[in-house]
Enzyme design. Structure first.
Site, PDB file in Angstrom:
ATOM      1  N   HIS A 198       4.104  -4.245   8.886  1.00 16.49           N
ATOM      2  CA  HIS A 198       4.825  -4.967   9.939  1.00 16.49           C
ATOM      3  C   HIS A 198       4.390  -6.423   9.856  1.00 16.49           C
ATOM      4  O   HIS A 198       3.295  -6.785  10.256  1.00 16.49           O
ATOM      5  CB  HIS A 198       4.524  -4.355  11.302  1.00 16.49           C
TER       6      HIS A 198
ATOM      7  N   TYR B 275     -11.716  -7.922   9.327  1.00 13.11           N
ATOM      8  CA  TYR B 275     -13.133  -7.918   8.960  1.00 13.11           C
ATOM      9  C   TYR B 275     -13.228  -8.023   7.439  1.00 13.11           C
ATOM     10  O   TYR B 275     -12.546  -7.294   6.718  1.00 13.11           O
ATOM     11  CB  TYR B 275     -13.726  -6.601   9.442  1.00 13.11           C
ATOM     12  N   SER B 276     -14.065  -8.940   6.935  1.00 14.69           N
ATOM     13  CA  SER B 276     -14.114  -9.164   5.498  1.00 14.69           C
ATOM     14  C   SER B 276     -15.241  -8.394   4.827  1.00 14.69           C
ATOM     15  O   SER B 276     -16.417  -8.656   5.072  1.00 14.69           O
ATOM     16  CB  SER B 276     -14.309 -10.654   5.201  1.00 14.69           C
TER      17      SER B 276
ATOM     18  N   ARG C 288     -15.764  -8.698   1.786  1.00 16.12           N
ATOM     19  CA  ARG C 288     -16.346  -9.606   0.791  1.00 16.12           C
ATOM     20  C   ARG C 288     -17.555 -10.305   1.409  1.00 16.12           C
ATOM     21  O   ARG C 288     -18.471 -10.709   0.705  1.00 16.12           O
ATOM     22  CB  ARG C 288     -15.359 -10.713   0.386  1.00 16.12           C
TER      23      ARG C 288
ATOM     24  N   ARG D 209       6.417   3.883  14.676  1.00 15.41           N
ATOM     25  CA  ARG D 209       5.150   4.556  14.401  1.00 15.41           C
ATOM     26  C   ARG D 209       4.777   5.633  15.420  1.00 15.41           C
ATOM     27  O   ARG D 209       3.875   6.433  15.151  1.00 15.41           O
ATOM     28  CB  ARG D 209       4.029   3.514  14.303  1.00 15.41           C
TER      29      ARG D 209
END
Lengths: 341, 341, 341, 341
Positions: free
Chosen positions: B142, B150-151, B153, B260
């Site tokens: 969407h 949230y990373s 990496r 959904r």
């Protein structure tokens, strides 16, 4: 921009069995099954007449998978427009671009320099891409594009996982929270590769077991029902390969490449961005030249940084603490100017 | 629409240790760490004066995590507008909506019925969501929304994986390529749960080993460098939890929920869509009522299907082969009308 | 950035009858009718408690029309988030931003410098704007926003037209195809104003006649039917005022301001962009400071231009024809560096 | 769907001088200047070989202006994909669609019925459109498209205004605030046409005078400077014609057509939507057939309305006051079912 840089000779090799990037030359791989190669050959052999603008250099590689990473590829499936289409739209003209290529180049440069982005949206390209899920998750953040992904609710995923080649097995960078440091070596590197390979194999084996179905379609145990595909897939790691059709206009494609071919981007998505850039070179060479000049090799200076440059050009020796810049800004400015901090 | 349906009593429980959905009441879990709960309490305790429209029923649950699945949640972090804002925008008025709630309701119904969607875009809501990666991958499709994820990496992922409760361990549907059939039972169900739990634990253990770092931040082996986070994460399966801030306007949120919360959606994302719908009920009850009437419980008939309905209403007995519909269309029409095919 | 620059004293005057910008101080005007002012006063007087983040400096001017051009205005109608919300989203945190304003400022600067744009999308603002149609047509080209415009199919338009003040009556620029030259003077200026005023009055009079309805709602001739509003409006010139609700996230708002507050933008839309920038200063002062530093006063150099700067810094005297730049690029570079070409 | 409906014979006439819609056959008009026609002929005569999918029925009319209203047109300038491209993307396949047209049709029907919209985004089309400004203002509200408009800051606008034909001069509807009633007749109609023609001519004459430039490019008075184009244009009414390049994917194009070819849309934009639909019929006939079945002639019933239909089918005589529907909803339901209220 020379031909050798643009990889124009690459496509001849694309459909051949390839050396697995980084591993011994003996380990060949195929990108496609025989049935897929047959489909592709049929598509490539078919020619039609059209009144639309066409780009022979791009037609040459149309439909062919350009290899990326160990099992991935990028295939150009369709395109709309060429360099002249940008000029045509910018002028809202009744014919094609201008009469001379040099005029087209001048206007394209001007549009790029002054960020008149809408004419670049008038070209469109469609790719078929095979890529690991963790790359797909970065890629999909670019929202102005159209996507149809292979459905793992509907079909089984292939047994293909991204395993880095040894030279890309980097340690965590000590200075950059989201960067890479030196390459891992020796036993530590070996152990990492062992983990990645073992866990990929094991989780896929369990994927088949839960589905009660083998990758070749055969049922494992007739007495069992098999877990639904939409649940079984969740045991697979994010280095498993997925694939999608991805369609994007030229402006947003260049924005994607500008961010993802950047040295700060993760190597694995950069590998894709660089192949995309090669296709752009074939497709719209004038745009590509302007893009490299302004966006890829250019730099933006803040107002305070520009003030420092002006003082330096006037012969002044500016000290960092007298520059009005933070230490980090100062360091970035000196780097951009190719000077020691 | 009564309070019991909208789950208005739910928030009291939200910050308490909870029964793990579907498992024995003895297995309690916490959604947040103590530090996170302290942050959240501080945010909840703070009150300000504002001239903006406010929605007390939504303020009640502001910042609180509403539990979804085994480790996930949805938290409303901020919102803009209320029912009257839709009326205000539709009328481009200088004050708020109309003077009477019944007039507002009438206009909102009209707008919903005739798909005048832009006034619904004038309300905005922001969520903090914790969700498994395979749900996140469906959600992100969407595109008309803002996201900060949230990373992995930059930081280590938590040791949290979605493991279905036994009643959601469905077999592959035999009739629907992307649907669920009966619930797995006995040894097969046990084996699936065992696989999911074992592989989650094992891959996370290997994740720590490759990072050379434990979930608590401690270094495992001082002599090793540790693989960079952006690579190590790729060993984790797609049932691992991630989290993001997600901001969306009301029109696009309803579109999301409509798709959904639909029975054809995968159960796991439906669980989130249903909690989102609860927050919409608190936020804009008039809109929610219209939405349920037109979008959630309504049906679209094709031109040929409508022609069949008219013939039936005129007293005619229509045979499938005489209906102008395909078998599948006929079956779907009979289902919509609650009749045997 | 001082308060005097941000126009923080402006709102006191906003609801008062105003001097018509540029014309004699005797010609007063009202922005709103009495009924509209009453609605607005009611909205301003109402206060609620909220757990959301609030921005007192923005609340001060909430709902008030800030005057632009001769009959236009910008009113902040609602907002979501503040400076800390950007930090919160960038960190995907459970509480608000960081503990210290200086840390928030540092992170916001970093995000702005490195074009990490998504956290800025986590703030949202809604305006009610009154503006001439030709300005509205430029404005609407910014697609990532939500709009509800006053419908001239449904209601009659007000008798309000934009007439430039004499100092904005510029001649066509001789050097810039889409720019302004010197101010028109004497008889030519008078004639232009006469034409604009006369044609506005005449076409509006005909608008009423075709509608068979006066601006006050009265019927002109009971024996006539009156042309439908959706057609009658087409006789009005594009300096007639329209109005809309316009909602946008902070990233896209800054992009809008960056393009439309630029000296190359048409004066009339620039006047709006500058008022929008004032509201941003009140709303998210840390973001605004970073934006002015990097986007408003910063400059982008192409790769070849940067190479010239480096050569100059190394003490070389670079001649235009030896720079690798076109004449136009050279001139733009010298301007950016504040040097004579 | 027969050829006569789709207007497939239309293009032969498109480049000929045309009867002004609705006026006497003696009043001919040209859509293009001779230079424009020459550009267009050159573009049409040029043929290339391509490996891309092509659509002969669309190639036939490529570049040709299809007339709309009195001076407007729609020209297809480029396109990407065909019916098989939707199937290809839905299957993420390596070749084209399926092997049989009937299978493609079945899948396209299924995708349309179940609102799987993303495969339809994989086709793209580009138009050059000439249209009155008030139509352009409705059109541009569809944000998911790419646009380059003729710049009246940069160039002079043509002396072309939309003047309705007598049968489209409708009175304001008494029952529908934004609809049309009966056609105006006699003196009132004549007076309206006189106003529209006179004001168009007068304001354009003043436009030239302020610019100090005639439509043919000549200077009017060498002693005057001339008002800048970006200001002078504001005297022109919103029935003046503008033009743009407009590029859109098939899904969003169908959404546009669904809303704008609807009987509730204003006649003037409907005229454009209907020509767009003709081009879609040539381009993707299977999609067009499904679209007409589901979107154009289909109807959506709310939950309560569906309940009424079920009661009626069960033989019950339902009274409006016993239906759970508002009067308006009841009236709309009866209309949809083709029954008297």
């Amino acid at each position: 921009m020379t031909q050798s840089k643009t990889g124009l000779g690459r496509e001849d090799a694309a459909l051949q069995p390839q050396a697995d990037g980084g591993s011994s030359s003996a380990s060949k791989r195929r990108l496609l099954t025989e049935a897929q190669e047959a489909d592709l050959r049929e598509a490539r052999e078919h020619r039609s007449q059209t009144r639309r603008v066409t780009v022979p250099a791009l037609e040459e590689i149309l439909y062919e998978p350009l290899p990326v990473l160990d099992h991935g590829f990028v295939r150009v499936v369709d395109y709309m427009g060429d360099d002249s289409s940008i000029v045509q739209a910018a002028r809202v003209s009744y014919g094609k671009g201008t009469k001379k290529v040099s005029q087209d180049a001048g206007l394209i440069n001007y549009l790029m320099r002054h960020r008149h982005t809408t004419p670049f949206e008038m070209c469109e390209i469609k790719f078929h891409v095979k890529l690991p899920i963790f790359v797909a998750r970065q890629w999909i953040r670019h929202r102005t594009a159209n996507v149809n992904e292979y459905s793992a609710r509907y079909s089984m995923l292939d047994r293909e996982f991204y395993i880095p080649t040894p030279e890309h097995l980097a340690a965590q960078s000590a200075v950059n929270q989201q960067g890479r440091g030196a390459v891992l070596e020796g036993a530590e590197a070996e152990r990492v590769l062992e983990i990645l390979k073992t866990d990929s194999a094991k989780t896929y084996e369990h994927y088949e077991e839960m589905l009660n179905e083998r990758a070749d379609g055969g049922v494992i145990d007739e007495s069992r029902a098999g877990l639904t595909r939409e649940l079984a897939r969740m045991n697979l790691p994010i280095n498993v390969y997925t694939q999608w059709y991805w369609k994007c206009d030229l402006h947003n494609l260049l924005h994607f490449i500008g961010l993802r071919a950047d040295p700060h981007a993760q190597y694995e998505i950069r590998a894709y961005a660089e192949v995309l850039l090669e296709t752009v070179k074939r497709w719209v060479p004038l745009v590509c030249e302007a893009f490299e000049k302004y966006a890829m090799t250019g730099t933006t200076f803040s107002g305070p940084a520009l003030a420092v440059v002006k003082r330096m050009l006037a012969g002044e020796t500016v000290a960092p603490e007298d520059s009005g810049l933070s230490k980090r800004e100062w360091r970035e400015l000196m780097e951009a100017l190719g000077r020691e901090g």
